[in-house]
Design an enzyme around this catalytic site. Structure first.
Site, PDB file in Angstrom:
ATOM      1  N   ARG A   1       0.860  -1.178   0.000  1.00  0.00           N
ATOM      2  CA  ARG A   1       0.000   0.000   0.000  1.00  0.00           C
ATOM      3  C   ARG A   1       0.896   1.227   0.000  1.00  0.00           C
ATOM      4  NH1 ARG A   1      -0.875   2.609   4.973  1.00  0.00           N
ATOM      5  NH2 ARG A   1      -2.844   3.337   4.156  1.00  0.00           N
TER       6      ARG A   1
ATOM      7  N   ASN B   1       1.466   5.236   1.439  1.00  0.00           N
ATOM      8  CA  ASN B   1       1.093   6.347   2.299  1.00  0.00           C
ATOM      9  C   ASN B   1       1.932   7.536   1.815  1.00  0.00           C
ATOM     10  OD1 ASN B   1      -0.264   7.662   4.397  1.00  0.00           O
ATOM     11  ND2 ASN B   1       1.564   7.505   5.681  1.00  0.00           N
TER      12      ASN B   1
ATOM     13  N   LYS C   1      -0.702  15.650   8.755  1.00  0.00           N
ATOM     14  CA  LYS C   1       0.485  15.423   7.942  1.00  0.00           C
ATOM     15  C   LYS C   1       1.486  16.565   8.070  1.00  0.00           C
ATOM     16  CE  LYS C   1      -1.928  12.462   4.587  1.00  0.00           C
ATOM     17  NZ  LYS C   1      -1.105  11.247   4.515  1.00  0.00           N
TER      18      LYS C   1
HETATM   19  C1  HEM Z   1       1.293  -3.684  10.348  1.00  0.00           C
HETATM   20  C2  HEM Z   1       2.097  -2.749  10.015  1.00  0.00           C
HETATM   21  C3  HEM Z   1       1.840  -1.279  10.214  1.00  0.00           C
HETATM   22  C4  HEM Z   1       2.577  -0.458  10.995  1.00  0.00           C
HETATM   23  C5  HEM Z   1       3.770  -0.843  11.861  1.00  0.00           C
HETATM   24  C6  HEM Z   1       2.009   0.870  10.859  1.00  0.00           C
HETATM   25  C7  HEM Z   1       2.492   1.959  11.528  1.00  0.00           C
HETATM   26  C8  HEM Z   1       1.979   3.238  11.443  1.00  0.00           C
HETATM   27  C9  HEM Z   1       2.434   4.377  12.191  1.00  0.00           C
HETATM   28  C10 HEM Z   1       3.561   4.329  13.231  1.00  0.00           C
HETATM   29  C11 HEM Z   1       1.715   5.444  11.817  1.00  0.00           C
HETATM   30  C12 HEM Z   1       1.859   6.878  12.367  1.00  0.00           C
HETATM   31  C13 HEM Z   1       0.925   7.061  13.548  1.00  0.00           C
HETATM   32  C14 HEM Z   1       1.236   8.329  14.344  1.00  0.00           C
HETATM   33  O1  HEM Z   1       0.791   9.428  13.940  1.00  0.00           O
HETATM   34  O2  HEM Z   1       1.916   8.237  15.382  1.00  0.00           O
HETATM   35  C15 HEM Z   1       0.780   5.002  10.815  1.00  0.00           C
HETATM   36  C16 HEM Z   1      -0.130   5.798  10.145  1.00  0.00           C
HETATM   37  C17 HEM Z   1      -1.117   5.318   9.318  1.00  0.00           C
HETATM   38  N1  HEM Z   1      -1.363   3.982   8.999  1.00  0.00           N
HETATM   39 FE1  HEM Z   1      -0.255   2.401   9.546  1.00  0.00          FE
HETATM   40  N2  HEM Z   1       0.952   0.825  10.014  1.00  0.00           N
HETATM   41  C18 HEM Z   1       0.801  -0.463   9.587  1.00  0.00           C
HETATM   42  C19 HEM Z   1      -0.156  -0.939   8.703  1.00  0.00           C
HETATM   43  C20 HEM Z   1      -1.165  -0.172   8.183  1.00  0.00           C
HETATM   44  C21 HEM Z   1      -2.180  -0.692   7.292  1.00  0.00           C
HETATM   45  C22 HEM Z   1      -2.286  -2.114   6.792  1.00  0.00           C
HETATM   46  C23 HEM Z   1      -2.994   0.357   6.995  1.00  0.00           C
HETATM   47  C24 HEM Z   1      -4.195   0.231   6.071  1.00  0.00           C
HETATM   48  C25 HEM Z   1      -5.246   0.937   6.100  1.00  0.00           C
HETATM   49  C26 HEM Z   1      -2.484   1.535   7.681  1.00  0.00           C
HETATM   50  C27 HEM Z   1      -3.015   2.813   7.626  1.00  0.00           C
HETATM   51  C28 HEM Z   1      -2.443   3.948   8.175  1.00  0.00           C
HETATM   52  C29 HEM Z   1      -2.923   5.296   7.927  1.00  0.00           C
HETATM   53  C30 HEM Z   1      -4.109   5.696   7.064  1.00  0.00           C
HETATM   54  C31 HEM Z   1      -2.080   6.160   8.626  1.00  0.00           C
HETATM   55  C32 HEM Z   1      -2.116   7.695   8.628  1.00  0.00           C
HETATM   56  C33 HEM Z   1      -1.046   8.124   7.645  1.00  0.00           C
HETATM   57  C34 HEM Z   1      -0.981   9.609   7.255  1.00  0.00           C
HETATM   58  O3  HEM Z   1      -1.996  10.270   7.110  1.00  0.00           O
HETATM   59  O4  HEM Z   1       0.141  10.065   7.020  1.00  0.00           O
HETATM   60  N3  HEM Z   1      -1.381   1.169   8.398  1.00  0.00           N
HETATM   61  N4  HEM Z   1       0.942   3.646  10.618  1.00  0.00           N
END
Ligand code: HEM
Lengths: 202, 346
Positions: B223, B225, B317
């Site tokens: 995916r 981001n 962001k």
């Molecule tokens: C399993 C592994 C994953 C890890 C370790 C991970 C880790 C993270 C971390 C550390 C953040 C930042 C949170 C903060 O603000 O402190 C984040 C943001 C986010 N994650 Fe994950 N994530 C994972 C999988 C996923 C998956 C599968 C999705 C699918 C929908 C997802 C969707 C998001 C979204 C939408 C954000 C906000 C990003 C932005 O707007 O910049 N994540 N993730």
């Protein structure tokens, strides 16, 4: 000694319940400040537990001290400690000696409860093994994400990190491992532009 | 440094540049003209030759300089690489996955010879040769996860799976979009995602977690981001926020094209065979606005995405204060014409 009303929390912040005396061979209670009230309520509703109860109590940083009420319960063991750090060696020993069936209860501030849960986990118990009830002060334990120092009993937002001196705003993001909220420099983008502190966590 | 790799910096004088080839293969992350969170996962299958999807782990012109930057971040702050004790097996799984993939996909740069548990690894770009015993950490200079991720672009986290949840319990995190491994390590899927706005309420994390718990070995998914970064700084960590925060305040209409970068994360998820953990590589690609607008479709679409993004997302962001400056720069490249669906240039 009223129960604390909580605003809705983000998912990293634990949700707390009410102490329910459970069936067990021994009962360890750790409380600070107004948490004494939760211990009193639990043991008053189940007086039979008193003979197997060990209460460790730390007066609140805001001065609230209910030592007398806890002593009057007549539990098997009562210990008053001046701080969590001072109570930790005793707590660690009790957890290490614990037999299956010991029930663990923590009550008072979020920082106290999280540190009890962390000590229990360090002793090999699951996080869920500790029943928690929030009482009294909303003061927070906050880790500075920059210098990693933890400041205890934070009531102001923003506040000054007691280790590195940066002015930090307090996030709701909570680490159970660190038993702390996260503090982030408030004037990182505009050095010197610091809004007035407000007492957010009475 | 050989001709294949740039000699460049991601700090100080910021000499990071994308070649014409790197711009052409840049993973532009927007399939349509607007953006909102979704459960955007698809199989991580090999893509077109030359694209960032061609191989399991993309190695590009920035490889050697990125590894030098990582070594510097780790020297300054060793807490950026942590592994809870029970995660070493997952570290070996990851080391195997990366070494086998790179040796297969880039035989001119990497070689792996296996004789039972006696392994011989050669990394020519970084001039590393290592003989070691697989599963015996004492035969490597550091733990297996740290060893291999010091030689692989992108951040990495390893998630243990238990109690119907994922637990982030190891990681190498030096090119992060403003989150702290040291703070988050030990958290569950919804705990570490707690600060994300809107997505919890929309059920996105419920669905994503459900999907991931069933992820199969040999069937990785991917995916995108994205966020925005001023100057090509890989280490936008909360730890160092007081150092890089002020850069957001010094962009001008003259410098925004050169200094404002779209930051794209190509995230992949891999079930690991021995530990049953999930590896989560987070590969960061940076492109300056002035390079991005050389592709007309990207320029139009970027303008529309930034213009229409909800304030909550722009705030989270971290680019809301420069949104107007960015729009002023991008608007002249948006002639209002429709764009075609999908990621590719027209
Ligand atoms: C399993 C592994 C994953 C890890 C370790 C991970 C880790 C993270 C971390 C550390 C953040 C930042 C949170 C903060 O603000 O402190 C984040 C943001 C986010 N994650 Fe994950 N994530 C994972 C999988 C996923 C998956 C599968 C999705 C699918 C929908 C997802 C969707 C998001 C979204 C939408 C954000 C906000 C990003 C932005 O707007 O910049 N994540 N993730």
């Amino acid at each position: 000694m009223t129960k604390t009303e909580f605003e809705p929390a983000i998912p990293s912040r634990p949700v707390y319940g009410v102490l329910h005396p459970a069936v067990g061979s021994a009962h360890l209670f750790v409380a600070d400040g107004e948490g004494a009230g939760a211990v009193c309520d639990a043991l008053t509703s189940a007086p039979a537990l008193k003979a197997a109860a060990h209460v460790i109590y730390i007066p609140g940083a805001n001065g609230s001290d209910h030592t007398g009420a806890l002593q009057a319960l007549g539990v098997a063991q009562f210990h008053r400690a001046p701080s969590f750090a001072a109570a930790l060696p005793r707590l660690t020993k009790v957890l290490a000696d614990a037999h299956m069936g010991m029930q663990i209860y923590a009550a008072g501030t979020e920082g106290l409860m999280a540190q009890v849960a962390a000590a229990a986990q360090a002793a090999g118990l699951p996080y869920e093994a500790v029943q928690m009830e929030h009482r009294g002060s909303l003061a927070r334990r906050v880790q500075c994400v920059h210098c990693k120092g933890v400041t205890e009993n934070v009531t102001l937002d923003p506040f000054q990190c007691s280790h590195c001196g940066l002015t930090l705003f307090v996030r709701d993001h909570f680490s159970r491992r660190l038993a702390a909220f996260q503090g982030v420099c408030i004037d990182a983008e505009d050095p010197g532009q610091i809004p007035a502190s407000v007492e957010r966590f009475k | 440094m050989s001709l294949d790799f740039n000699d460049e910096t991601f700090r100080g004088d910021f000499t990071y540049r994308n070649s014409a080839r790197a711009i052409k293969r840049f993973p532009f992350p927007f399939p349509e003209d607007s953006y909102m969170y979704s459960v955007n996962m698809e199989p991580h299958v090999p893509g077109p030759v030359g694209s960032v999807f061609e191989h399991m782990f993309d190695v590009d012109e920035h490889y050697v300089s990125e590894m030098r930057d990582r070594a510097q971040v780790l020297a300054d702050d060793p807490l950026r690489c942590q592994s809870l004790p029970h995660m070493e097996l997952a570290g070996w799984d990851l080391l195997e996955l990366i070494m086998e993939s790179k040796a297969r996909d880039y035989p001119h740069w990497f070689s792996l010879h296996r004789d039972g548990n006696q392994w011989h690894w050669i990394n020519r770009p970084l001039q590393i040769e290592q003989r070691f015993t697989f599963m015996d950490a004492s035969t490597l200079p550091c733990g297996p996860m740290e060893y291999i991720t010091r030689q692989t672009q992108g951040d990495f986290t390893l998630q243990d799976q238990r109690d119907d949840d994922l637990w982030i319990e190891a990681g190498m995190v030096t090119t992060q979009a403003d989150w702290s491994l040291d703070f988050d390590i030990g958290m569950s899927f919804k705990q570490w995602h707690a600060p994300v706005p809107l997505a919890h309420q929309a059920g996105i994390f419920d669905r994503a977690l459900k999907f991931l718990l069933k992820l199969q070995h040999g069937a990785p998914v991917r995916r995108f981001n994205w966020t925005m970064t001023v100057d090509p700084l890989l280490d936008t960590s909360p730890e160092n926020y007081p150092k890089w925060g002020p850069s957001k305040t010094t962009m001008t209409p003259e410098t925004v094209g050169r200094r404002q970068h779209l930051r794209v994360e190509l995230q992949t998820l891999h079930r690991l065979p021995r530990s049953n953990a999930i590896a989560f590589p987070i590969r960061c690609y940076l492109i300056s606005f002035q390079d991005l607008v050389t592709v007309p479709k990207w320029a139009r679409r970027m303008h529309r995405v930034v213009r229409d993004i909800p304030d909550e997302l722009a705030t989270y962001k971290g680019f809301i204060r420069n949104k107007a400056l960015m729009l002023d720069y991008l608007a002249p490249f948006d002639d209002g014409l429709p764009t075609s669906p999908g990621f590719a240039p027209e």
